[in-house]
Design an enzyme around this catalytic site. Structure first.
Site, short mmCIF file in Angstrom:
data_model
loop_
_atom_site.label_atom_id
_atom_site.label_comp_id
_atom_site.label_asym_id
_atom_site.label_seq_id
_atom_site.Cartn_x
_atom_site.Cartn_y
_atom_site.Cartn_z
CG ASN A 182 -1.76 1.22 1.36
OD1 ASN A 182 -1.83 2.02 0.43
ND2 ASN A 182 -2.43 1.38 2.49
CD1 TRP A 183 3.44 0.96 -2.87
CD2 TRP A 183 3.49 2.13 -4.79
NE1 TRP A 183 4.12 0.21 -3.80
CE2 TRP A 183 4.19 0.91 -4.99
CE3 TRP A 183 3.40 3.01 -5.87
CZ2 TRP A 183 4.77 0.55 -6.21
CZ3 TRP A 183 3.98 2.66 -7.09
CH2 TRP A 183 4.66 1.45 -7.25
CE LYS A 184 -0.13 3.15 4.79
NZ LYS A 184 -0.03 3.23 6.23
CB SER A 233 5.34 -2.02 12.14
OG SER A 233 4.97 -0.70 12.44
N GLY A 242 2.87 2.09 10.98
CA GLY A 242 3.89 3.14 10.91
C GLY A 242 4.57 3.45 12.22
N GLY A 291 3.07 -1.18 4.30
CA GLY A 291 3.10 0.25 4.00
C GLY A 291 4.52 0.71 3.70
N GLY A 292 5.19 1.23 4.70
CA GLY A 292 6.51 1.83 4.53
C GLY A 292 7.51 0.95 3.81
CD GLU A 340 -3.26 -2.42 7.29
OE1 GLU A 340 -2.14 -2.62 6.83
OE2 GLU A 340 -3.93 -1.39 7.04
CG HIS A 377 -5.73 1.92 5.26
ND1 HIS A 377 -5.27 2.83 6.18
CD2 HIS A 377 -4.73 1.03 5.07
CE1 HIS A 377 -4.03 2.50 6.53
NE2 HIS A 377 -3.67 1.41 5.86
P1 13P Z 1 3.23 0.28 7.70
O1 13P Z 1 3.71 -1.02 7.10
O2 13P Z 1 3.98 1.47 7.25
O3 13P Z 1 3.09 0.16 9.18
O4 13P Z 1 1.73 0.50 7.12
C1 13P Z 1 0.82 -0.53 7.18
C2 13P Z 1 -0.38 -0.14 6.43
O5 13P Z 1 -1.12 0.73 6.82
C3 13P Z 1 -0.65 -0.84 5.17
O6 13P Z 1 -1.94 -0.59 4.72
#
Ligand code: 13P
Length: 267
Positions: free
Chosen positions: A8-10, A225, A187, A246-247, A181, A100
């Protein structure tokens, strides 16, 4: 069972050029490295990069997802700023993330909105990655399962609204993934234990299966994370069918290392 690792690149990266650099690195490495039968990879770029990223993914083993779709219409209409399920599919998405926690927090997405979005997604043959999870305060108050029960109810409502419950359940069985999640893990670098996640996933699977028999094999991913250091631990649990990242998905090497962990574990 095939696992899923979804990036998920947000609201990243800043430029189309950077998005293409990331997708190029993924395509060249993923086509040689990861067995798609064992781990299906998918990326969810920001809406503005969706068409170019999905065009680059054509012919690769990676799938492309939207991060969200419009509530108001599955197709077209006077909804300034929105992108519909049909537009996302036309731009190359075959799935969409929905619910999300960042959408719930910053856009006040509630169950009614989510049921409508799920219905819109299915009407355009988009698969749904439905995100659920509790906040830190809810976790501390031991309300996790109650929160998940309330959030997962959107699936039951969707089935009831569809009327033909059995038919809709058969479709959903192929087009629904749940991503657990915990909001406090996103994050932050904080993660629940694998035992905690496994027990929670078991509860999610039982709850979803109770809505309709065809949903008994729903895939449940963990997100929050996930990184190269903890992916093997999560992948080792039979209750964890993949990861929503995410990250660590913004770097091709770390994303593919996480995918490799799931491909190995589910071999
Ligand atoms: P992180 O992996 O950065 O914690 O984000 C998780 C997320 O929200 C994926 O949708």
């Amino acid at each position: 069972m095939q696992s899923w690792v979804i990036g998920n690149w947000k609201q990243n990266p800043a430029t189309n050029r950077d998005a293409m650099t990331l997708v190029d690195a993924l395509v060249s490495a993923a086509n040689t490295g990861i067995d798609q039968q064992k781990c299906q990879l998918m990326v969810a770029p920001s809406c503005i990069h969706l068409a170019t990223v999905s065009a680059r993914l054509q012919g690769s083993s990676l799938l492309c997802a939207a991060q969200d779709i419009s509530t108001h219409s599955p197709s077209v209409g006077a909804y300034t700023g929105d992108c519909s399920a049909e537009q996302m599919a036309d731009a190359g998405a075959s799935w969409t993330i929905l619910g999300h926690s960042e959408r719930r927090q910053y856009h006040r997405e509630c169950n009614n909105i989510l049921v409508q979005k799920m219905s819109n997604a299915l009407s355009q043959n988009l698969g749904i990655v439905l995100c659920v999870g509790e906040t830190q305060a809810q976790y501390d108050a031991k309300q996790t399962l109650a929160v998940l029960t309330e959030q997962l109810a959107v699936i039951q409502t969707l089935l009831q609204q569809a009327g033909q419950v059995a038919d809709c359940a058969e479709i959903l069985a192929k087009r629904l993934i749940v991503a657990y999640e915990p909001v406090w893990a996103i994050g932050t670098g904080k993660v629940p234990t694998v035992d905690e996640v496994s027990a929670t996933h078991e509860y999610i699977k039982q709850t979803v299966a109770s809505f309709a028999t065809p949903l008994a094999n729903v895939s449940v991913l963990y997100g929050g994370s996930v990184n190269t250091a903890n992916a093997d631990n999560f992948a080792a649990s039979p209750m964890i069918n993949g990861a929503l990242v995410g990250g660590a998905a913004l770097n091709a090497d770390s994303f593919l290392a996480i995918a490799g962990a799931f491909a190995r574990a589910k071999a």
